[in-house]
Design an enzyme around this catalytic site. Structure first.
Site, PDB file in Angstrom:
ATOM      1  N   ASP A  21      60.602  24.022  15.989  1.00 32.98           N
ATOM      2  CA  ASP A  21      60.206  23.041  17.047  1.00 32.98           C
ATOM      3  C   ASP A  21      58.853  23.296  17.688  1.00 32.98           C
ATOM      4  OD1 ASP A  21      60.639  20.831  18.748  1.00 32.98           O
ATOM      5  OD2 ASP A  21      62.086  22.196  20.137  1.00 32.98           O
ATOM      6  N   GLY A  22      58.066  22.309  18.095  1.00 37.44           N
ATOM      7  CA  GLY A  22      56.929  22.454  18.960  1.00 37.44           C
ATOM      8  C   GLY A  22      55.696  21.829  18.224  1.00 37.44           C
ATOM      9  N   ASN A  23      55.653  21.406  16.921  1.00 37.60           N
ATOM     10  CA  ASN A  23      54.265  20.954  16.596  1.00 37.60           C
ATOM     11  C   ASN A  23      53.540  19.776  17.561  1.00 37.60           C
ATOM     12  OD1 ASN A  23      54.877  22.544  14.301  1.00 37.60           O
ATOM     13  ND2 ASN A  23      55.897  20.349  13.245  1.00 37.60           N
ATOM     14  N   GLY A  24      54.342  19.158  18.164  1.00 40.66           N
ATOM     15  CA  GLY A  24      53.703  18.121  19.035  1.00 40.66           C
ATOM     16  C   GLY A  24      53.159  18.609  20.204  1.00 40.66           C
ATOM     17  N   ARG A  25      53.969  19.356  20.985  1.00 39.68           N
ATOM     18  CA  ARG A  25      53.264  20.079  22.176  1.00 39.68           C
ATOM     19  C   ARG A  25      51.988  20.900  21.805  1.00 39.68           C
ATOM     20  NH1 ARG A  25      58.843  22.519  23.727  1.00 39.68           N
ATOM     21  NH2 ARG A  25      59.456  21.525  22.005  1.00 39.68           N
ATOM     22  N   ARG A  34      49.831  14.140  17.571  1.00 37.57           N
ATOM     23  CA  ARG A  34      50.670  15.145  16.932  1.00 37.57           C
ATOM     24  C   ARG A  34      50.820  15.357  15.449  1.00 37.57           C
ATOM     25  NH1 ARG A  34      55.534  15.189  20.179  1.00 37.57           N
ATOM     26  NH2 ARG A  34      56.894  14.959  18.484  1.00 37.57           N
ATOM     27  N   HIS A  38      51.841  18.797  13.360  1.00 39.39           N
ATOM     28  CA  HIS A  38      53.008  18.869  11.974  1.00 39.39           C
ATOM     29  C   HIS A  38      52.243  19.515  10.765  1.00 39.39           C
ATOM     30  CE1 HIS A  38      55.826  16.635  13.957  1.00 39.39           C
ATOM     31  NE2 HIS A  38      54.956  15.562  14.215  1.00 39.39           N
ATOM     32  N   ASN A  69      65.095  11.582  14.193  1.00 37.17           N
ATOM     33  CA  ASN A  69      63.725  11.515  14.105  1.00 37.17           C
ATOM     34  C   ASN A  69      63.151  10.382  13.507  1.00 37.17           C
ATOM     35  OD1 ASN A  69      63.165  15.091  13.192  1.00 37.17           O
ATOM     36  ND2 ASN A  69      63.482  14.146  15.125  1.00 37.17           N
ATOM     37  N   SER A 197      70.601  20.749  18.856  1.00 39.60           N
ATOM     38  CA  SER A 197      70.133  19.421  18.465  1.00 39.60           C
ATOM     39  C   SER A 197      70.581  19.043  16.893  1.00 39.60           C
ATOM     40  CB  SER A 197      68.538  19.541  18.227  1.00 39.60           C
ATOM     41  OG  SER A 197      67.938  19.675  19.435  1.00 39.60           O
ATOM     42  N   GLU A 208      74.559  34.213  15.390  1.00 43.15           N
ATOM     43  CA  GLU A 208      73.578  34.650  16.339  1.00 43.15           C
ATOM     44  C   GLU A 208      72.505  33.828  16.765  1.00 43.15           C
ATOM     45  OE1 GLU A 208      74.410  37.452  18.445  1.00 43.15           O
ATOM     46  OE2 GLU A 208      76.522  37.725  17.065  1.00 43.15           O
TER      47      GLU A 208
END
Length: 246
Positions: A21-25, A34, A38, A69, A197, A208
């Site tokens: 997670d976090g490619n766009g940000r 974005r 990616h 998505n 998600s 864990e």
């Protein structure tokens, strides 16, 4: 001491899963589209896959594209699918060099024909590799997976193939997309978000969970080592007490 040297190779997770997670940000922070995030995220995939195999972890599952998505902007979805095709073509050498078998779970028929074809070709070319299994979750949603599993079992009950009294966890496992994989031991999510998600809900029952603020394009081998070291510090009791384990 190097972080890798701190890892106990006798206590590795058998199945590691990652929500990338976090490619766009990451791209937004740099004033880019974005798609730029990616594209750079594929570098972290390569580094993580190689590091996981080097450590001796047998199974790695990456959440690459969820059923939800598909609701993203059309251009972004098209970009992701093009990246998937190009990445598969580029990484076949890496997979073969590292003796890694590629697998995929999800509604693969929903993928564009070119992406689906390329995926199946790489899966076929790596099917005899046995150092590690890399599974891509594509057009994947765990609730949908569980729903499909229930339907498959219901049909078998209706046709007297399975008796309701004989339905147990093993029967459910046999009908999941992940029927050839063990339960997840460690689930990592990048970018600071702390939710699952809709990813491997059945399979992470006793996993864990490890959350890191690092955005996926910045995720390196060192970040992976940190997660595994933290995992190895934890006491996995599976419902028992500490005294019972000792």
């Amino acid at each position: 001491m190097d972080l890798k040297e701190k890892i106990n190779t006798n206590k590795l997770p058998k199945h590691l899963a990652i929500i990338m997670d976090g490619n766009g940000r990451w791209a937004k922070q740099k004033g880019m589209l974005r798609a730029f995030g990616h594209e750079n995220g594929t570098k972290s995939v390569r580094e993580t896959v190689e590091a996981t195999a080097e450590l001796g972890i047998e199974n790695l599952t990456l959440y690459a594209f969820s059923t939800e998505n598909w609701n993203r902007p059309k251009l972004e979805v098209q970009t992701l699918m093009k990246l998937l095709v190009s990445a598969l073509k580029k990484e076949i050498k890496t997979l073969q060099k590292n003796n890694i078998k590629l697998a995929a779970i999800g509604n693969l028929e929903d993928l564009p024909k070119k992406a689906h074809r390329e995926l199946l070709e790489v899966i076929d070319k790596t099917k005899t590799n046995n150092r590690m299994t890399l599974t891509l979750a594509l057009s994947y949603g765990s609730r949908e997976e569980i729903l499909n599993t229930v339907k498959k079992i219901a049909i078998k009950v209706k046709n007297n193939i399975i008796s309701p009294e004989n339905i147990d966890e093993s029967v459910i496992n046999e009908h999941l997309y992940t029927q050839n994989l063990p339960d997840v031991d460690l689930l990592i999510r990048t970018s600071g978000e702390q939710r699952i998600s809709n990813f491997l809900l059945w399979q992470i029952a006793y996993a864990e969970l490890y959350f890191t603020e690092t955005l996926w394009p910045d995720f390196t081998k060192q970040n992976l080592y940190e997660a595994i070291i933290e995992y190895q510090k934890r006491e996995r009791r599976f419902g028992k007490t500490s005294e019972q384990l000792s």
